[in-house]
Design a protein around this motif. Structure first.
Motif, short mmCIF file in Angstrom:
data_model
loop_
_atom_site.label_atom_id
_atom_site.label_comp_id
_atom_site.label_asym_id
_atom_site.label_seq_id
_atom_site.Cartn_x
_atom_site.Cartn_y
_atom_site.Cartn_z
N ARG A 46 9.28 54.57 38.69
CA ARG A 46 9.20 54.19 40.10
C ARG A 46 7.96 53.36 40.42
O ARG A 46 8.04 52.40 41.17
CB ARG A 46 9.18 55.43 40.98
CG ARG A 46 10.40 56.28 40.85
CD ARG A 46 11.28 56.10 42.06
NE ARG A 46 12.46 56.92 41.98
CZ ARG A 46 12.81 57.79 42.88
NH1 ARG A 46 12.05 57.99 43.93
NH2 ARG A 46 13.92 58.47 42.74
N THR A 47 6.81 53.76 39.87
CA THR A 47 5.56 53.10 40.24
C THR A 47 5.11 52.08 39.22
O THR A 47 4.23 51.27 39.51
CB THR A 47 4.44 54.13 40.44
OG1 THR A 47 4.18 54.79 39.19
CG2 THR A 47 4.81 55.15 41.50
N LEU A 74 2.22 67.95 31.23
CA LEU A 74 3.36 67.52 30.42
C LEU A 74 4.05 66.40 31.17
O LEU A 74 4.42 66.55 32.33
CB LEU A 74 4.32 68.68 30.20
CG LEU A 74 5.59 68.37 29.42
CD1 LEU A 74 5.26 67.97 27.99
CD2 LEU A 74 6.52 69.57 29.44
N VAL A 75 4.23 65.26 30.52
CA VAL A 75 4.80 64.08 31.17
C VAL A 75 6.23 63.88 30.68
O VAL A 75 6.49 63.83 29.48
CB VAL A 75 3.95 62.82 30.88
CG1 VAL A 75 4.53 61.60 31.57
CG2 VAL A 75 2.51 63.05 31.31
N GLY A 76 7.16 63.76 31.63
CA GLY A 76 8.57 63.55 31.30
C GLY A 76 8.86 62.09 31.01
O GLY A 76 8.01 61.22 31.20
N PRO A 77 10.07 61.79 30.57
CA PRO A 77 10.41 60.43 30.16
C PRO A 77 10.37 59.40 31.29
O PRO A 77 10.20 58.21 31.04
CB PRO A 77 11.83 60.56 29.59
CG PRO A 77 12.35 61.84 30.12
CD PRO A 77 11.17 62.72 30.39
N SER A 78 10.50 59.83 32.53
CA SER A 78 10.45 58.87 33.63
C SER A 78 9.14 58.95 34.42
O SER A 78 9.02 58.34 35.47
CB SER A 78 11.64 59.07 34.57
OG SER A 78 11.62 60.38 35.09
N GLY A 79 8.18 59.70 33.92
CA GLY A 79 6.86 59.74 34.53
C GLY A 79 6.59 60.95 35.39
O GLY A 79 5.50 61.07 35.96
N GLU A 80 7.53 61.88 35.50
CA GLU A 80 7.25 63.09 36.26
C GLU A 80 6.29 63.96 35.45
O GLU A 80 6.28 63.91 34.23
CB GLU A 80 8.53 63.86 36.60
CG GLU A 80 9.27 64.44 35.42
CD GLU A 80 10.19 63.45 34.71
OE1 GLU A 80 10.81 63.87 33.74
OE2 GLU A 80 10.27 62.29 35.12
N ARG A 81 5.48 64.75 36.15
CA ARG A 81 4.45 65.55 35.47
C ARG A 81 4.59 67.02 35.85
O ARG A 81 4.79 67.35 37.00
CB ARG A 81 3.07 65.07 35.88
CG ARG A 81 2.74 63.70 35.39
CD ARG A 81 1.35 63.30 35.83
NE ARG A 81 0.98 62.05 35.18
CZ ARG A 81 0.32 61.09 35.77
NH1 ARG A 81 -0.09 61.22 37.00
NH2 ARG A 81 0.02 59.99 35.11
N SER A 116 8.22 61.67 39.86
CA SER A 116 7.92 60.31 39.42
C SER A 116 7.84 59.33 40.59
O SER A 116 7.34 58.23 40.43
CB SER A 116 8.97 59.82 38.42
OG SER A 116 10.24 59.80 39.03
N ASP A 117 8.30 59.74 41.79
CA ASP A 117 8.26 58.84 42.94
C ASP A 117 6.86 58.74 43.55
O ASP A 117 6.63 57.94 44.44
CB ASP A 117 9.27 59.25 44.00
CG ASP A 117 9.00 60.63 44.57
OD1 ASP A 117 8.04 61.30 44.14
OD2 ASP A 117 9.77 61.05 45.45
N GLY A 118 5.93 59.56 43.07
CA GLY A 118 4.58 59.52 43.58
C GLY A 118 4.40 60.29 44.87
O GLY A 118 3.29 60.39 45.39
N GLN A 119 5.47 60.85 45.43
CA GLN A 119 5.39 61.61 46.69
C GLN A 119 5.79 63.06 46.52
O GLN A 119 5.18 63.93 47.11
CB GLN A 119 6.29 60.97 47.74
CG GLN A 119 5.88 59.59 48.14
CD GLN A 119 6.82 58.99 49.17
OE1 GLN A 119 7.88 59.54 49.44
NE2 GLN A 119 6.43 57.87 49.73
#
Length: 133
Positions: free
Chosen positions: A32-33, A50-57, A66-69
């Motif tokens: 997303r970002t 732990l970081v997921g494949p689409s950037g979620e933590r 992963s959307d930053g919000q």
């Protein structure tokens, strides 16, 4: 006194060199970002998340979307934008399954109403049997 300073300096130096160091082996791009997140071989970033494949933590203090919000913490949760969700999980029953408390209350109301209606019929039968005596 000087010996004490040297001993303290050596012990601090040995602590910093003996501590595990973060070594990035790859990067994960947040879908997303566009942020590039350095991760080690176990997909852990420098903050211990732990970081997921689409950037979620998933971090020790909470999970971050992963959307930053979106985030889920012990309190102050925030769901995805434009959904009105606060991100809190729904209630679960004794069997560990999710349920709707309003629907459960409605079922109890229906059962109570049916019992009341049956009682009204019984009352009416008794009243009709004594009428005119």
């Amino acid at each position: 006194m000087w010996c004490l300073v040297q001993i303290c300096a050596l012990s601090v130096l040995s602590l910093t060199s003996g501590a595990p160091q973060f070594v990035a082996v790859s990067q994960i791009a947040n879908t997303r970002t566009g942020e590039l997140i350095d991760v080690n071989a176990d997909s852990i970033d420098i903050g211990g998340c732990l970081v997921g494949p689409s950037g979620e933590r998933v971090c020790p203090l909470g999970a971050f979307g992963s959307d930053g919000q979106s985030r889920v913490l012990a309190r102050g949760n925030k769901g995805p934008g434009q959904t009105g969700s606060n991100g809190n999980a729904g209630p679960i029953n004794a069997a560990g399954q999710a349920y709707d408390p309003a629907a459960e209350t409605y079922k109890k109301q229906i059962i109570a109403y049916q019992a009341w209606a049956e009682q009204q019929v019984e009352n009416a039968k008794r009243q009709l049997g004594t009428a005119g005596k």
